[in-house]
Motif scaffolding. Structure first.
Motif, PDB file in Angstrom:
ATOM      1  N   ASP A  44       8.151  -7.641 -18.241  1.00  0.00           N
ATOM      2  CA  ASP A  44       9.096  -6.646 -17.731  1.00  0.00           C
ATOM      3  C   ASP A  44       8.771  -5.262 -18.282  1.00  0.00           C
ATOM      4  OD1 ASP A  44      11.502  -5.940 -16.245  1.00  0.00           O
ATOM      5  OD2 ASP A  44      12.399  -5.605 -18.219  1.00  0.00           O
ATOM      6  N   LEU A  45       8.479  -5.181 -19.573  1.00  0.00           N
ATOM      7  CA  LEU A  45       8.143  -3.908 -20.195  1.00  0.00           C
ATOM      8  C   LEU A  45       6.863  -3.328 -19.586  1.00  0.00           C
ATOM      9  CD1 LEU A  45       8.805  -1.792 -22.354  1.00  0.00           C
ATOM     10  CD2 LEU A  45       7.520  -3.194 -23.987  1.00  0.00           C
ATOM     11  N   ALA A  46       5.849  -4.159 -19.410  1.00  0.00           N
ATOM     12  CA  ALA A  46       4.589  -3.689 -18.829  1.00  0.00           C
ATOM     13  C   ALA A  46       4.804  -3.180 -17.403  1.00  0.00           C
ATOM     14  CB  ALA A  46       3.552  -4.806 -18.843  1.00  0.00           C
ATOM     15  N   LYS A  47       5.611  -3.912 -16.648  1.00  0.00           N
ATOM     16  CA  LYS A  47       5.874  -3.514 -15.264  1.00  0.00           C
ATOM     17  C   LYS A  47       6.649  -2.203 -15.214  1.00  0.00           C
ATOM     18  CE  LYS A  47       7.459  -6.889 -12.964  1.00  0.00           C
ATOM     19  NZ  LYS A  47       8.353  -7.876 -12.370  1.00  0.00           N
ATOM     20  N   SER A  48       7.702  -2.087 -16.026  1.00  0.00           N
ATOM     21  CA  SER A  48       8.557  -0.899 -15.955  1.00  0.00           C
ATOM     22  C   SER A  48       7.917   0.341 -16.569  1.00  0.00           C
ATOM     23  CB  SER A  48       9.909  -1.173 -16.599  1.00  0.00           C
ATOM     24  OG  SER A  48       9.761  -1.423 -17.967  1.00  0.00           O
ATOM     25  N   THR A  49       6.887   0.176 -17.386  1.00  0.00           N
ATOM     26  CA  THR A  49       6.233   1.329 -18.018  1.00  0.00           C
ATOM     27  C   THR A  49       4.810   1.528 -17.519  1.00  0.00           C
ATOM     28  OG1 THR A  49       5.454   0.001 -19.893  1.00  0.00           O
ATOM     29  CG2 THR A  49       7.606   1.113 -20.129  1.00  0.00           C
TER      30      THR A  49
END
Length: 189
Positions: A134-139
């Motif tokens: 999720d972090l990789a996708k959102s950033t």
């Protein structure tokens, strides 16, 4: 901005010392708030908190009180002797916090970035996997996944055995890569 701090009613000869310490801490918090606000665009400061006590214990307690989803803190990088004398803050916070703790060290993290997800297939590792994804996708960050395969105990006890079998290292690396692919595929399915 109101402070979330309830000064205890101290009525003793040492109360002047405690009031001075509180005032110094409040001024330090004001300076830190100013740094955060002047750092540019980012999260809005909802509230400033000033606590007195053992740092790790107070950090974990406040995280629970406010329902924090993530604690972000630095690591001083004290040497072994200084750490033994003064204690560590980040280590006990990581061990006792109920939410994830990001310990930033060296350089500030700015996104997008490279994220390394270390997984072993456990329940907590699966939670970390969801979070990292999720972090990789959102950033818009790169996500790298690592699974470290176990080494048979005979090789831990006798590291020279790898020298006797030059292909052993490459076979072990291939086996670890295959195990990581299998676990990742299981997580995706």
């Amino acid at each position: 901005l109101p402070y979330a701090y309830d000064a205890p009613a101290v009525k003793s000869p040492a109360s002047g010392f405690f009031l001075e310490a509180h005032e110094r801490a409040r001024k330090r918090l004001d300076r830190e708030l100013e740094k955060v606000r002047s750092a540019g665009e980012g999260g809005r400061v909802a509230e400033a908190h000033l606590r007195v006590g053992t740092a790790a214990r107070e950090i974990v307690a406040l995280a629970e009180e406010i329902g924090a989803d993530l604690i972000v803190m630095g690591r001083r990088g004290l040497g072994g002797v200084r750490r033994a004398l003064t204690g560590s803050v980040s280590n006990p916070a990581v061990r006792h916090a109920r939410c994830p703790v990001m310990v930033v060290r060296g350089n500030p993290v700015s996104f997008s970035t490279r994220i390394l997800l270390a997984t072993d297939g456990s329940e907590d590792a699966n939670l970390a996997s969801s979070t990292a994804t999720d972090l990789a996708k959102s950033t818009n960050s790169e996500l790298h996944v690592l699974y470290v395969g176990g080494m048979p105990s005979v090789f831990k006890e006798s590291p020279g055995a790898i020298v006797l079998d030059p292909d052993l290292q490459s076979r072990m690396e291939k086996a670890a890569e295959e195990a990581a692919r299998t676990r990742l595929k299981e997580q995706v399915d």
